[in-house]
Design a protein around this motif. Structure first.
Motif, short mmCIF file in Angstrom:
data_model
loop_
_atom_site.label_atom_id
_atom_site.label_comp_id
_atom_site.label_asym_id
_atom_site.label_seq_id
_atom_site.Cartn_x
_atom_site.Cartn_y
_atom_site.Cartn_z
N THR A 32 -25.70 -31.24 -19.17
CA THR A 32 -23.83 -30.40 -18.65
C THR A 32 -23.46 -31.40 -17.87
N ASP A 33 -24.13 -31.48 -16.25
CA ASP A 33 -23.30 -32.60 -15.51
C ASP A 33 -23.25 -33.61 -16.44
N HIS A 34 -23.87 -34.57 -17.12
CA HIS A 34 -22.65 -35.41 -17.99
C HIS A 34 -21.76 -35.32 -18.93
N LYS A 35 -21.48 -34.26 -18.72
CA LYS A 35 -20.44 -33.07 -20.12
C LYS A 35 -20.65 -34.16 -21.72
N MET A 36 -21.96 -33.31 -21.84
CA MET A 36 -22.98 -33.83 -23.54
C MET A 36 -22.44 -32.06 -23.80
#
Length: 142
Positions: free
Chosen positions: A113-117
């Motif tokens: 989520t932090d890497h916007k996957m």
């Protein structure tokens, strides 16, 4: 059951990889890999300890894929391994990850989520909803 937008986005890719693909036909890593093959999809098995899976050359890691950022990845690994897979995928620009049941951890999901996957987790296995999601993605490509 219905599909969601994350699943549809996952199947818009033309290339797929299965991390945790197994040579043991009783294991889900093999069943999921064979499902991709049965759908006629281009799929690479990722297994650092086996030279091939179901007569397909196995790659040792996501980094060995020719164009990793274009690949959607199913992950069937123990949760303690999954975090490292997410880290590698993020470095390679991979955006679509489907954590199969049993591979998830809160830490791995948060990292993705932090890497916007586009992360699929906590839901059905690709064996359950993959075909419907693939058909929905195909209809959206046109």
């Amino acid at each position: 059951m219905g599909v969601n937008s994350h699943q549809v986005e996952f199947f818009k890719a033309n290339q797929f990889a299965v991390v945790g693909a197994s040579t043991d036909r009783a294991k889900y890593g093999n069943k999921v890999f064979r499902w991709y093959l049965s759908q006629g999809l281009s799929v690479s098995p990722i297994n650092p300890t086996q030279p091939e899976v179901e007569d397909h050359k196995a790659l040792p890691s996501l980094s060995a894929l020719p164009d990793p950022s274009a690949v959607s990845v199913s992950v069937i690994t123990p949760p303690k391994v999954t975090r490292g897979i997410i880290e590698e995928a993020a470095k390679l620009g991979i955006k679509n990850i489907w954590l199969q049941p049993g591979a998830e951890s809160a830490e791995a999901i948060q990292l993705a989520t932090d890497h916007k996957m586009n992360i699929i987790a906590g839901g059905p296995c690709v064996l359950v909803s993959g075909e419907e999601a693939r058909k929905a993605a195909t209809s959206h490509k046109m």
